[in-house]
Design an enzyme around this catalytic site. Structure first.
Site, PDB file in Angstrom:
ATOM      1  N   ARG A 221      30.029  42.871  39.200  1.00 61.33           N
ATOM      2  CA  ARG A 221      29.977  43.660  40.429  1.00 61.33           C
ATOM      3  C   ARG A 221      28.748  44.550  40.379  1.00 61.33           C
ATOM      4  O   ARG A 221      28.361  45.048  39.310  1.00 61.33           O
ATOM      5  CB  ARG A 221      31.217  44.546  40.574  1.00 61.33           C
ATOM      6  CG  ARG A 221      32.472  43.800  40.992  1.00 61.33           C
ATOM      7  CD  ARG A 221      32.386  43.278  42.437  1.00 61.33           C
ATOM      8  NE  ARG A 221      33.603  42.631  42.865  1.00 61.33           N
ATOM      9  CZ  ARG A 221      33.818  41.303  42.794  1.00 61.33           C
ATOM     10  NH1 ARG A 221      32.876  40.494  42.306  1.00 61.33           N
ATOM     11  NH2 ARG A 221      34.947  40.790  43.236  1.00 61.33           N
ATOM     12  N   HIS A 269      25.059  36.941  45.507  1.00 56.95           N
ATOM     13  CA  HIS A 269      26.487  36.923  45.134  1.00 56.95           C
ATOM     14  C   HIS A 269      27.060  35.503  45.275  1.00 56.95           C
ATOM     15  O   HIS A 269      27.971  35.259  46.078  1.00 56.95           O
ATOM     16  CB  HIS A 269      27.288  37.910  45.996  1.00 56.95           C
ATOM     17  CG  HIS A 269      28.623  38.256  45.396  1.00 56.95           C
ATOM     18  ND1 HIS A 269      29.209  39.484  45.518  1.00 56.95           N
ATOM     19  CD2 HIS A 269      29.490  37.526  44.660  1.00 56.95           C
ATOM     20  CE1 HIS A 269      30.379  39.501  44.897  1.00 56.95           C
ATOM     21  NE2 HIS A 269      30.571  38.305  44.364  1.00 56.95           N
TER      22      HIS A 269
HETATM   23  P1  NAP Z   1      39.784  38.792  33.769  1.00 60.66           P
HETATM   24  O1  NAP Z   1      40.344  37.476  33.360  1.00 60.66           O
HETATM   25  O2  NAP Z   1      40.725  39.845  34.252  1.00 60.66           O
HETATM   26  O3  NAP Z   1      38.950  39.352  32.520  1.00 60.66           O
HETATM   27  C1  NAP Z   1      38.476  40.660  32.470  1.00 60.66           C
HETATM   28  C2  NAP Z   1      37.949  40.947  31.070  1.00 60.66           C
HETATM   29  O4  NAP Z   1      37.328  42.237  31.071  1.00 60.66           O
HETATM   30  C3  NAP Z   1      39.059  40.987  30.011  1.00 60.66           C
HETATM   31  O5  NAP Z   1      38.603  40.426  28.805  1.00 60.66           O
HETATM   32  C4  NAP Z   1      39.293  42.486  29.838  1.00 60.66           C
HETATM   33  O6  NAP Z   1      39.775  42.871  28.544  1.00 60.66           O
HETATM   34  C5  NAP Z   1      37.887  43.009  30.010  1.00 60.66           C
HETATM   35  N1  NAP Z   1      37.918  44.444  30.364  1.00 60.66           N
HETATM   36  C6  NAP Z   1      38.518  45.046  31.403  1.00 60.66           C
HETATM   37  N2  NAP Z   1      38.358  46.372  31.359  1.00 60.66           N
HETATM   38  C7  NAP Z   1      37.639  46.619  30.239  1.00 60.66           C
HETATM   39  C8  NAP Z   1      37.159  47.788  29.620  1.00 60.66           C
HETATM   40  N3  NAP Z   1      37.400  49.018  30.157  1.00 60.66           N
HETATM   41  N4  NAP Z   1      36.465  47.686  28.483  1.00 60.66           N
HETATM   42  C9  NAP Z   1      36.242  46.478  27.913  1.00 60.66           C
HETATM   43  N5  NAP Z   1      36.672  45.303  28.450  1.00 60.66           N
HETATM   44  C10 NAP Z   1      37.358  45.384  29.600  1.00 60.66           C
HETATM   45  O7  NAP Z   1      38.706  38.611  34.916  1.00 60.66           O
HETATM   46  P2  NAP Z   1      37.838  37.301  35.254  1.00 60.66           P
HETATM   47  O8  NAP Z   1      38.626  36.339  36.055  1.00 60.66           O
HETATM   48  O9  NAP Z   1      37.207  36.819  33.998  1.00 60.66           O
HETATM   49  O10 NAP Z   1      36.730  37.930  36.223  1.00 60.66           O
HETATM   50  C11 NAP Z   1      35.891  38.974  35.778  1.00 60.66           C
HETATM   51  C12 NAP Z   1      35.123  39.579  36.949  1.00 60.66           C
HETATM   52  O11 NAP Z   1      34.090  38.701  37.380  1.00 60.66           O
HETATM   53  C13 NAP Z   1      35.926  39.833  38.226  1.00 60.66           C
HETATM   54  O12 NAP Z   1      36.693  41.017  38.129  1.00 60.66           O
HETATM   55  C14 NAP Z   1      34.846  39.927  39.280  1.00 60.66           C
HETATM   56  O13 NAP Z   1      34.413  41.268  39.404  1.00 60.66           O
HETATM   57  C15 NAP Z   1      33.701  39.081  38.694  1.00 60.66           C
HETATM   58  N6  NAP Z   1      33.458  37.872  39.487  1.00 60.66           N
HETATM   59  C16 NAP Z   1      32.251  37.719  40.087  1.00 60.66           C
HETATM   60  C17 NAP Z   1      31.980  36.570  40.809  1.00 60.66           C
HETATM   61  C18 NAP Z   1      30.640  36.353  41.448  1.00 60.66           C
HETATM   62  O14 NAP Z   1      30.478  35.403  42.214  1.00 60.66           O
HETATM   63  N7  NAP Z   1      29.654  37.138  41.147  1.00 60.66           N
HETATM   64  C19 NAP Z   1      32.964  35.583  40.925  1.00 60.66           C
HETATM   65  C20 NAP Z   1      34.176  35.769  40.309  1.00 60.66           C
HETATM   66  C21 NAP Z   1      34.426  36.927  39.589  1.00 60.66           C
HETATM   67  P3  NAP Z   1      41.205  42.355  28.007  1.00 60.66           P
HETATM   68  O15 NAP Z   1      40.995  40.893  27.687  1.00 60.66           O
HETATM   69  O16 NAP Z   1      41.425  43.179  26.812  1.00 60.66           O
HETATM   70  O17 NAP Z   1      42.169  42.573  29.134  1.00 60.66           O
HETATM   71  C1  GLV Z   2      33.890  37.076  43.615  1.00 63.27           C
HETATM   72  O1  GLV Z   2      33.059  37.915  43.496  1.00 63.27           O
HETATM   73  C2  GLV Z   2      35.208  37.146  43.067  1.00 63.27           C
HETATM   74  O2  GLV Z   2      35.617  38.226  42.621  1.00 63.27           O
HETATM   75  O3  GLV Z   2      35.884  36.107  43.056  1.00 63.27           O
END
Ligand code: NAP
Ligand code: GLV
Length: 306
Positions: A221, A269
């Site tokens: 983000r 994005h």
């Molecule tokens: P997820 O499965 O919830 O994974 C989040 C990870 O971040 C987990 O390993 C979590 O730790 C860690 N985390 C959270 N808070 C933390 C903190 N304070 N300190 C250290 N580590 C922390 O999420 P995801 O599905 O992988 O997605 C991640 C993010 O990618 C989304 O939230 C979104 O913002 C972004 N995203 C962007 C796009 C784009 O097109 N640019 C697309 C999709 C997603 P734990 O394992 O210990 O819980």
């Molecule tokens: C895109 O940014 C998502 O959070 O899926």
């Protein structure tokens, strides 16, 4: 069963058609103010007015992995908030990050510039052991990216909130191990959710702790990065470059310095797009599971904010 579709930035018709095909027993409509109560909703950045009208709603299915646009709103207390769990995004993220990493590591931009001038010139091969990659966030997307980066044999580090053991990844956890993680990283990939703890985490102080010649890939983000801290680190030479897919304000405003900075590559994005078929199949499956009284994955922890 009634389901609303309430998503800014998404063309409603094809989504509603796909949801109706997947859940023929349900009544599925685009929400309009005053439309009456529903059981479930598929949402992306809905207006507060929608949530205020639906205190009874059982679950909100977010059309993305990141729920930060929702957690800023007042949510009905008993409503489950469910994020997309991969749904075809993790492989896209792996492609994007590997592309940015390899483009930088192999100096493909410099080769392209030489070729554009008709120059046939070689650069000294770089050692991948000098380019340790550190992934912030080892969740659904971070772990898939880690597997993809491993295929190219870069040293790999990861940082998460709770401790992890992942094959081939030197794992760090919590604020107390952040400095060690950063000092062991040259190419930093941000795949954290945006929460009160992670907002502004990419800043002058943390980025300065990367190894000299560091490189930032932010695909999470825009608000993770303190934007005004990046350019001095690039211009001063501590950072070699950045690939940014996300920004504090999107679309990135005309005239923003990131558009033209020679060491910054931007994309709009698009690193991992929400895919309709995969998302509808996942959401429909979870609605049916909830109706049967079964547990589902991807439920957001309101306290942690992701
Ligand atoms: P997820 O499965 O919830 O994974 C989040 C990870 O971040 C987990 O390993 C979590 O730790 C860690 N985390 C959270 N808070 C933390 C903190 N304070 N300190 C250290 N580590 C922390 O999420 P995801 O599905 O992988 O997605 C991640 C993010 O990618 C989304 O939230 C979104 O913002 C972004 N995203 C962007 C796009 C784009 O097109 N640019 C697309 C999709 C997603 P734990 O394992 O210990 O819980
Ligand atoms: C895109 O940014 C998502 O959070 O899926």
């Amino acid at each position: 069963m009634k389901i609303y579709f309430c998503c800014t930035d998404f063309k409603a018709e094809p989504w509603v058609a796909a949801l109706r095909a997947a859940l023929p027993q349900a009544e599925i409509e685009v929400w309009a103010p005053g439309a009456g109560p529903a059981d479930y909703a598929v949402v992306w950045a809905p207006p507060q007015a929608f949530l205020d009208e639906q205190p009874q709603i059982k679950a909100l299915f977010n059309l993305g992995a990141g729920v930060d646009a929702l957690t800023q709103l007042r949510l009905p207390a008993q409503t489950k908030l469910v994020r997309l769990d991969d749904a075809g995004m993790s492989v896209q993220m792996a492609e994007y990050v590997c592309h940015a990493l390899i483009r930088h590591f192999r100096e493909f931009d410099a080769y392209a510039a030489d070729v554009a001038q008709g120059k046939w010139s070689y650069r000294k091969p770089r050692l991948r052991e000098d380019f340790p990659v550190g992934i912030m966030g080892l969740g659904v997307l971070g772990q898939r990216v880690a597997r993809a980066v491993q295929a190219f044999e870069f040293p790999l580090r990861g940082w998460s909130r709770s401790p992890k053991e992942l094959p081939g990844v030197r794992c760090y956890a919590g604020e107390e191990q952040l400095a060690e993680f950063l000092a062991e990283t040259k190419v930093l990939v941000c795949l954290l959710p945006l929460t009160g703890q992670t907002q502004g985490i990419l800043n002058r102080e943390t980025l300065a702790q990367l190894q000299p010649g560091g490189y930032l890939i932010n695909v999470a983000r825009g608000a993770h990065l303190v934007e005004e801290d990046l350019i001095p680190l690039l211009d001063g030479g501590h950072l070699a470059g950045a690939t940014l897919d996300v920004f504090r304000q999107e679309p990135l405003p005309a005239g923003h310095p990131f558009w033209r900075h020679p060491k910054i590559t931007i994309t709009p994005h698009t690193s991992a797009r929400t895919l309709r078929d995969e998302s509808v199949a996942q959401i429909a499956g979870k609605i049916l599971a909830l109706e049967r009284g079964e547990p589902i994955g991807g439920v957001v922890d309101h306290h942690q904010g992701y």
